[in-house]
Design a protein around this motif. Structure first.
Motif, short mmCIF file in Angstrom:
data_model
loop_
_atom_site.label_atom_id
_atom_site.label_comp_id
_atom_site.label_asym_id
_atom_site.label_seq_id
_atom_site.Cartn_x
_atom_site.Cartn_y
_atom_site.Cartn_z
N GLU A 4 32.24 32.72 35.19
CA GLU A 4 33.04 33.95 34.81
C GLU A 4 33.96 33.86 33.85
OE1 GLU A 4 35.21 35.10 38.34
OE2 GLU A 4 35.82 33.18 38.76
N THR A 5 34.18 34.89 33.29
CA THR A 5 35.26 34.82 32.18
C THR A 5 36.78 34.33 32.67
OG1 THR A 5 36.19 37.15 32.43
CG2 THR A 5 34.31 36.68 30.89
N ARG A 6 37.43 33.91 31.77
CA ARG A 6 38.94 33.24 32.36
C ARG A 6 39.66 34.34 32.86
NH1 ARG A 6 42.23 29.13 31.97
NH2 ARG A 6 41.12 27.95 30.63
N GLU A 7 39.32 35.79 32.00
CA GLU A 7 40.30 36.80 32.47
C GLU A 7 40.12 37.37 33.93
OE1 GLU A 7 38.45 36.57 29.66
OE2 GLU A 7 40.08 36.18 28.34
N HIS A 8 38.53 37.18 34.28
CA HIS A 8 38.23 37.76 35.21
C HIS A 8 38.62 36.70 36.46
CE1 HIS A 8 35.43 38.34 38.93
NE2 HIS A 8 35.33 39.71 38.78
N ALA A 9 38.40 35.57 36.24
CA ALA A 9 39.12 34.30 37.26
C ALA A 9 40.55 34.34 37.63
CB ALA A 9 38.78 33.17 36.94
N GLU A 10 41.29 34.75 36.64
CA GLU A 10 42.72 34.96 36.65
C GLU A 10 43.16 36.02 37.29
OE1 GLU A 10 44.01 34.38 32.60
OE2 GLU A 10 44.09 32.13 32.69
N ALA A 11 42.42 37.43 37.12
CA ALA A 11 42.70 38.55 37.76
C ALA A 11 42.63 38.62 39.22
CB ALA A 11 41.81 39.59 37.31
N ARG A 12 41.33 37.64 39.73
CA ARG A 12 41.31 37.44 41.11
C ARG A 12 41.78 36.40 41.96
NH1 ARG A 12 37.33 34.18 42.98
NH2 ARG A 12 36.08 32.90 41.22
#
Length: 168
Positions: A4-12
């Motif tokens: 997954e994108t870094r942004e998605h991983a960090e958001a969750r």
């Protein structure tokens, strides 16, 4: 294995174990009566490093395809030596055998776990070096990972080769 994108991983709130820094796919046709060269694998390694913006000196280990056949291992060892020098090499297939088409995914997980733990796992059943395979095989026990990049190699019996650069 979740990509997954870094942004998605960090958001969750996910723990990021590794990132895909670069990849390359190459092909060298298998011609009856001719032995394939290490060209496709060398081009895949160089391409993955170029896409990642890294050099051979930044590679901490290689997760080899490690098919355990003489022609395939000699070709792969020469490609690794020619492009990366004396980098540590591990072959997880030695632990569980060839899983066919599933090998790539399972062995990529092994490489991610090596990056996350900071240790390169040993290759099982490795007793002595083959002079035709001039590489630094990790064996006996795990060794510390001292550089931030792992390189995952895979190839098919039909001539396709892939290299994926994974970063901590």
């Amino acid at each position: 294995l979740v990509l997954e994108t870094r942004e998605h991983a960090e958001a969750r709130g996910a723990k990021i174990l590794a990132t895909v820094a670069g990849s390359a796919c190459t092909y060298e046709p298998i011609v009856a009566g001719q032995s394939p060269t290490s060209s496709a694998m060398e081009r895949a390694i160089s391409g993955a490093l170029a896409q990642a913006g890294n050099t051979a000196s930044e590679v901490g280990f290689v997760k080899a395809n490690g098919l355990a056949t003489i022609p395939d291992d000699v070709r792969e060892a020469n490609a690794i030596r020619n492009t990366l020098g004396d980098v540590p090499v591990t072959a997880p297939k030695s632990l569980f055998g060839s899983l066919g088409a599933g090998s790539g995914a399972v062995e990529t997980v092994a490489a991610v776990l090596a990056l996350d733990s900071g240790e390169i796992p040993p290759t099982r059943n490795y007793e002595r070096a083959d002079p035709a395979c001039p590489i630094n095989v990790v064996h006996g026990q795990a060794v510390p990972l001292t550089k931030p990049l792992g390189l995952v190699l895979g190839e098919s019996g039909m001539g396709q080769t892939v290299a994926i650069a994974l970063a901590r």
